[in-house]
Scaffold this active site. Structure first.
Site, PDB file in Angstrom:
ATOM      1  N   GLU A 189     -18.452 -61.966  96.261  1.00 51.66           N
ATOM      2  CA  GLU A 189     -19.324 -63.130  96.377  1.00 51.66           C
ATOM      3  C   GLU A 189     -20.777 -62.797  96.048  1.00 51.66           C
ATOM      4  O   GLU A 189     -21.605 -63.679  95.905  1.00 51.66           O
ATOM      5  CB  GLU A 189     -19.195 -63.753  97.777  1.00 51.66           C
ATOM      6  CG  GLU A 189     -19.888 -63.025  98.918  1.00 51.66           C
ATOM      7  CD  GLU A 189     -19.161 -61.789  99.448  1.00 51.66           C
ATOM      8  OE1 GLU A 189     -18.216 -61.311  98.782  1.00 51.66           O
ATOM      9  OE2 GLU A 189     -19.555 -61.297 100.523  1.00 51.66           O
ATOM     10  N   CYS A 209     -14.653 -56.213 101.997  1.00 51.05           N
ATOM     11  CA  CYS A 209     -15.550 -55.243 102.642  1.00 51.05           C
ATOM     12  C   CYS A 209     -14.927 -54.782 103.972  1.00 51.05           C
ATOM     13  O   CYS A 209     -13.874 -54.159 103.956  1.00 51.05           O
ATOM     14  CB  CYS A 209     -16.955 -55.796 102.811  1.00 51.05           C
ATOM     15  SG  CYS A 209     -18.168 -54.493 103.129  1.00 51.05           S
ATOM     16  N   HIS A 261     -18.486 -56.604  97.420  1.00 59.29           N
ATOM     17  CA  HIS A 261     -18.630 -58.025  97.741  1.00 59.29           C
ATOM     18  C   HIS A 261     -18.499 -58.868  96.472  1.00 59.29           C
ATOM     19  O   HIS A 261     -19.473 -59.001  95.733  1.00 59.29           O
ATOM     20  CB  HIS A 261     -19.992 -58.277  98.394  1.00 59.29           C
ATOM     21  CG  HIS A 261     -20.072 -57.786  99.791  1.00 59.29           C
ATOM     22  ND1 HIS A 261     -19.699 -58.558 100.861  1.00 59.29           N
ATOM     23  CD2 HIS A 261     -20.446 -56.591 100.300  1.00 59.29           C
ATOM     24  CE1 HIS A 261     -19.848 -57.869 101.975  1.00 59.29           C
ATOM     25  NE2 HIS A 261     -20.297 -56.671 101.663  1.00 59.29           N
TER      26      HIS A 261
END
Lengths: 213, 258
Positions: free
Chosen positions: A188, A81, A186
């Site tokens: 994650e 990001c 992202h």
């Protein structure tokens, strides 16, 4: 083995990034020590917030130098990001600010308004198949990842564009310069697809490490 | 293409997930950990947790609870309830929340939006607006969990909040909340027309068609609901299928039949 080190400089959700590596069976340690970052097998640069504050934090702690040295010796770096945007030569967010300049290019605002679109670009959007790097191989039912950003990375050299995504314009959503990777979304927070991409990146990094050992 | 998100909203009170009707008469639904695990498995697009109990006591949503729930999630997690300071927001983000949801504190002191956006980035800041219809027509913002009338038009406040740095607006209709009688389309339209940030529409979803209407007519960027997921056999994936059938792009799920 120094393993995976997540750069803890106050601008990323280090905990979430640590958790996603744990979910794919890999331990990642958080560190604010430039020496640990210099020695890691993979240095992960997360990031949310403002570009100018984040780059200032990297500079004031000497982590910019650690990253530049890694790049000079082809040691792997992954930016996520804002962490991807920091790899650029400069950013036009809130003025003009110099970046790490590890992948030539500029970070520019997404021209959303002229396409009748809202900003920030928030939500699940698909990585386009055409021209996508090997780090996107093996995605199953969809190619959706979770994005949240208002600026995008414009590569000076199109060979560094690892994938594109569409939001009014087709923008670069992943960059790659040899062993330096950047993901605008992202991983994650992108469930199975995020884990698949990280697994692919680790595989490439480890393959390259073996090849040069 | 950007997908329309379907977001379950969990309301927490005294450590349990509750669901009130029109902001009153809450029913206990489940324990938060159990429900968060279910939604992670069902691959929801995002999850919102609002602690509606703590604000009365001047406390913010518990950071330890947020951390334990965030650890179970690999989708974005927005949390709110009783947040009144930037320090609390930073703490919640450090504990694994992607976004913080602020309501009364933002209304009383809009500067806090700008301060938070400067530190955390605007994408972390969700301004929640609870609004109800006025007897004379039009709409009005309520603060303090729907208890305090402000006389302010929600579209006007949404515009100001986004100019101050809100990354998203979570818009809830107090009249429709928990009734499962449909979203207040006019309210949503008024706010989406006044802003250029994403608007999450909440309050009143009772049928699959309701979600389609609030996206098509209300121009909502995302749809949120509580009751329909707690009290009817409706799942977020059923909502997504209905949206997809109506031509609204949604994220495909790997999980069938949930």
């Amino acid at each position: 083995m120094p393993g995976i080190v997540i750069i803890d400089y106050g601008f990323g959700n280090v905990r979430s990034v640590q958790r996603v590596f744990a979910r794919i069976g890999r331990e990642a340690t958080a560190s604010a020590d430039p020496a640990a970052i210099a020695n890691a097998d993979l240095a992960v640069l997360p990031g949310v917030g403002a570009f100018k504050d984040a780059i200032a934090a990297l500079r004031s702690t000497g982590m910019d130098v650690a990253l530049t040295r890694r790049a000079a010796t082809k040691r792997p770096i992954l930016g996520i990001c804002l962490g991807m945007q920091l790899l650029a030569s400069r950013s036009l967010e809130d003025g003009v600010h110099q970046g790490l300049d590890l992948i030539p290019g500029a970070v520019e605002p997404i021209p959303a308004a002229q396409h009748g679109l809202r900003l920030p670009h928030i939500g699940w959007n698909e990585v386009l198949d055409e021209g996508a790097d090997a780090i996107f191989s093996g995605l199953e039912l969809n190619r959706d990842f979770y994005f949240v950003h208002s600026y995008h990375f414009v590569c000076a050299d199109s060979r560094h564009v690892a994938a594109k995504c569409s939001y009014g314009i087709d923008f670069c959503c992943a960059v790659r310069n040899d062993n330096i990777f950047g993901l605008q979304f992202h991983p994650e927070k992108s469930q199975d697809n995020g884990r698949a991409v990280l697994t692919n990146i680790l595989r490439i990094v480890e393959h390259n490490a073996t090849a040069t050992a | 293409m950007l997908k329309t998100r379907v977001i379950p909203v969990l309301l927490l009170k005294d450590g349990a997930i509750n669901k009130p009707v029109q902001f009153r008469r809450a029913r206990t639904v489940a324990n938060p950990m159990a429900i968060v695990r279910v939604f992670e498995t069902r691959q929801v697009d995002e999850l919102v947790l609002l602690d509606i109990g703590c604000a009365e006591f001047g406390e913010a949503v518990n950071a330890d609870l947020v951390r334990s729930l965030a650890d179970e999630l690999s989708v974005p997690f927005a949390v709110g309830g009783g947040i009144r300071s930037l320090a609390t927001m930073v703490d919640l983000i450090k504990n694994g929340a992607e976004k913080v949801v602020i309501n009364t504190a933002a209304f009383e002191n809009p500067e806090i939006i700008a301060e938070a956006a400067a530190v955390l980035g605007r994408q972390c800041i969700v301004v929640s607006i609870d609004a109800a219809r006025r007897p004379d027509g039009g709409f009005e913002v309520f603060t303090h969990n729907g208890k305090q009338a402000t006389g302010v038009d929600p579209a006007k406040w949404a515009k100001q909040a986004s100019a101050m740095g809100a990354g998203e607006i979570l818009l809830t209709s107090i009249d429709q909340d928990g009734t499962m009688e449909g979203f207040d389309l006019q309210l949503v339209q008024s706010v989406t027309a006044a802003t250029s940030v994403p608007v999450i529409a909440c309050g009143g979803a009772g049928s699959l068609d309701d979600f389609v209407h609030v996206v098509r007519q209300g121009r909502a960027s995302a749809v949120a609901a509580g009751s329909i997921f707690h009290f009817r056999r409706t799942t977020p994936n059923m909502v997504k299928e209905a949206l997809r059938n109506a031509g609204v792009p949604v994220r495909a799920s790997y999980v069938r039949g949930t």
